[in-house]
Design a protein around this motif. Structure first.
Motif, short mmCIF file in Angstrom:
data_model
loop_
_atom_site.label_atom_id
_atom_site.label_comp_id
_atom_site.label_asym_id
_atom_site.label_seq_id
_atom_site.Cartn_x
_atom_site.Cartn_y
_atom_site.Cartn_z
N THR A 257 0.88 -1.16 0.00
CA THR A 257 0.00 0.00 0.00
C THR A 257 0.91 1.21 0.00
O THR A 257 1.68 1.42 0.95
CB THR A 257 -0.92 0.02 1.23
N VAL A 258 0.87 1.98 -1.07
CA VAL A 258 1.77 3.12 -1.22
C VAL A 258 1.00 4.41 -0.94
O VAL A 258 -0.07 4.63 -1.50
CB VAL A 258 2.38 3.16 -2.64
N THR A 259 1.55 5.22 -0.06
CA THR A 259 0.91 6.47 0.34
C THR A 259 1.52 7.63 -0.42
O THR A 259 2.73 7.83 -0.40
CB THR A 259 1.09 6.71 1.85
N PHE A 260 0.68 8.40 -1.10
CA PHE A 260 1.12 9.60 -1.81
C PHE A 260 0.78 10.82 -0.94
O PHE A 260 -0.39 11.02 -0.57
CB PHE A 260 0.42 9.73 -3.16
N CYS A 261 1.79 11.63 -0.61
CA CYS A 261 1.52 12.77 0.27
C CYS A 261 2.67 13.77 0.24
O CYS A 261 3.69 13.54 -0.42
CB CYS A 261 1.29 12.29 1.71
N PHE A 262 2.49 14.88 0.94
CA PHE A 262 3.45 15.95 1.17
C PHE A 262 3.60 16.87 -0.03
O PHE A 262 4.13 16.49 -1.07
CB PHE A 262 4.82 15.42 1.61
N THR A 263 3.15 18.10 0.15
CA THR A 263 3.15 19.09 -0.91
C THR A 263 4.53 19.76 -1.05
O THR A 263 5.10 20.21 -0.05
CB THR A 263 2.11 20.19 -0.60
N PRO A 264 5.06 19.84 -2.26
CA PRO A 264 6.29 20.62 -2.46
C PRO A 264 6.05 22.08 -2.09
O PRO A 264 4.99 22.63 -2.37
CB PRO A 264 6.56 20.48 -3.97
N GLU A 265 7.01 22.70 -1.43
CA GLU A 265 6.81 24.06 -0.94
C GLU A 265 6.41 25.02 -2.05
O GLU A 265 5.55 25.89 -1.85
CB GLU A 265 8.08 24.56 -0.24
N HIS A 266 7.00 24.86 -3.23
CA HIS A 266 6.72 25.82 -4.30
C HIS A 266 5.37 25.58 -4.98
O HIS A 266 4.94 26.41 -5.78
CB HIS A 266 7.85 25.79 -5.35
N LEU A 267 4.70 24.48 -4.63
CA LEU A 267 3.40 24.18 -5.24
C LEU A 267 2.25 24.29 -4.24
O LEU A 267 1.10 24.01 -4.59
CB LEU A 267 3.41 22.78 -5.87
N GLY A 268 2.54 24.70 -3.01
CA GLY A 268 1.50 24.82 -2.00
C GLY A 268 0.93 26.21 -1.90
O GLY A 268 1.58 27.20 -2.26
N LEU A 269 -0.28 26.31 -1.40
CA LEU A 269 -0.86 27.61 -1.10
C LEU A 269 -0.04 28.34 -0.04
O LEU A 269 -0.02 29.57 0.01
CB LEU A 269 -2.31 27.46 -0.65
#
Length: 304
Positions: A257-269
């Protein structure tokens, strides 16, 4: 082989998703829906798992249902740590599962992080393994013990709480079955009696030096099911694709089960990995690319 893709990790926990940016979770809902749709297009056989929630909160699931999220996932996942962080006793695990079944009756309920740390005493962790197994094996289709290894103290934990809550922060470093120095704790033998019915959840950091040791331990323990993560934020590091290929090849023998997460700083609000992304489609594209790279439909069909 990837059997399931989890869309984010603990979206109702401010250490992983910022509620000040997204107070009604509508941005998370949009992000999760687009990711689920993208995963399904690439490989409809992959189970789509709602980001494991912590705390276990039926009202949060109802909120996501109102946003339409449950129409796009197959599994609702929960995380529970009743002897370390949660405000309920360990014997209430069946009750917590039943609460999820009541609000998501058409979905499988998975316990994708369960655990008891050795912060207070290693004997407490032994009890925790035995009691968790007794309560959950046969009750839910998937159980993942968090975790195989203790978190190294030098790395720091993914939390915004830090020392503000007494021992809570420090407990993050004692959740493994194996100490930071590589020696097993007493609970490891008790866990071995539960495998393969109970899987392992283990985060691997970028270029994690513990990868090969982890594979050796998982084989020795007879683990079949493994949950880990692929970080969207880390995907912008130089050399990440090569590292990710190595990691996924090393773990290929397990049902993942692979978890996709964590926003790159330059792509976050906001410039933080817990921020909602500026554009949910960018996260969806990352999820689709990872499934296409590691679990395309034709490869899974051939394996079966």
């Amino acid at each position: 082989m990837i059997e399931a893709a989890m869309i984010w990790n603990e979206p109702n926990n401010k250490s992983h998703w910022d509620p000040e940016i997204d107070p009604d979770w509508s941005l998370y809902a949009a992000t999760a829906i687009e990711a689920a749709k993208a995963i399904e297009v690439v490989n409809p056989a992959i189970k789509r798992v709602l980001g494991g929630i912590s705390p276990i909160d039926p009202q949060f699931i109802e909120r996501l249902r109102s946003h339409g999220v449950l129409d796009h996932v197959d599994v609702v996942a929960v995380h529970g740590f009743p002897l370390d962080w949660n405000l309920w006793p360990i014997h209430e695990w069946p009750q917590r599962i039943a609460e999820m079944e009541a609000v998501a009756p058409d979905h499988e309920i998975w316990a994708t992080e369960v655990g008891v740390g050795s912060f207070g005493a290693e004997e407490v962790q032994v009890f925790g393994v035995d009691r968790t197994a007794e309560l959950l094996i046969g009750r839910v289709p998937r159980i993942f013990w968090y975790s195989l290894f203790d978190l190294p103290r030098a790395w720091g934990a993914e939390t915004r709480h830090r020392e503000a809550e007494g021992s809570s922060y420090y407990r993050h470093f004692y959740m493994g079955l194996i100490r930071e120095d590589g020696t097993p704790k007493p609970a490891l033998d008790h866990f071995a009696r539960c495998a393969p019915e109970m899987g392992i959840m283990q985060w691997f950091h970028f270029e994690d030096p513990r990868l090969d040791d982890a594979v050796a331990w998982l084989r020795r323990l007879g683990v079949r099911h493994l949950r880990t993560g692929l970080s969207w934020a880390d995907s912008f590091r130089p050399g990440w694709d090569a590292w990710c290929d190595r990691m996924m090849e090393a773990l290929a023998e397990f049902e993942m089960t692979v978890t996709f997460c964590f926003t790159p700083e330059h792509l976050g609000l906001a410039p933080h990995h817990t921020s909602a992304p500026k554009d949910p489609m960018l996260f969806a594209d990352f999820c689709a690319r990872m499934i296409d790279r590691y679990a395309p439909a034709e490869r899974r069909a051939a394996a079966e």
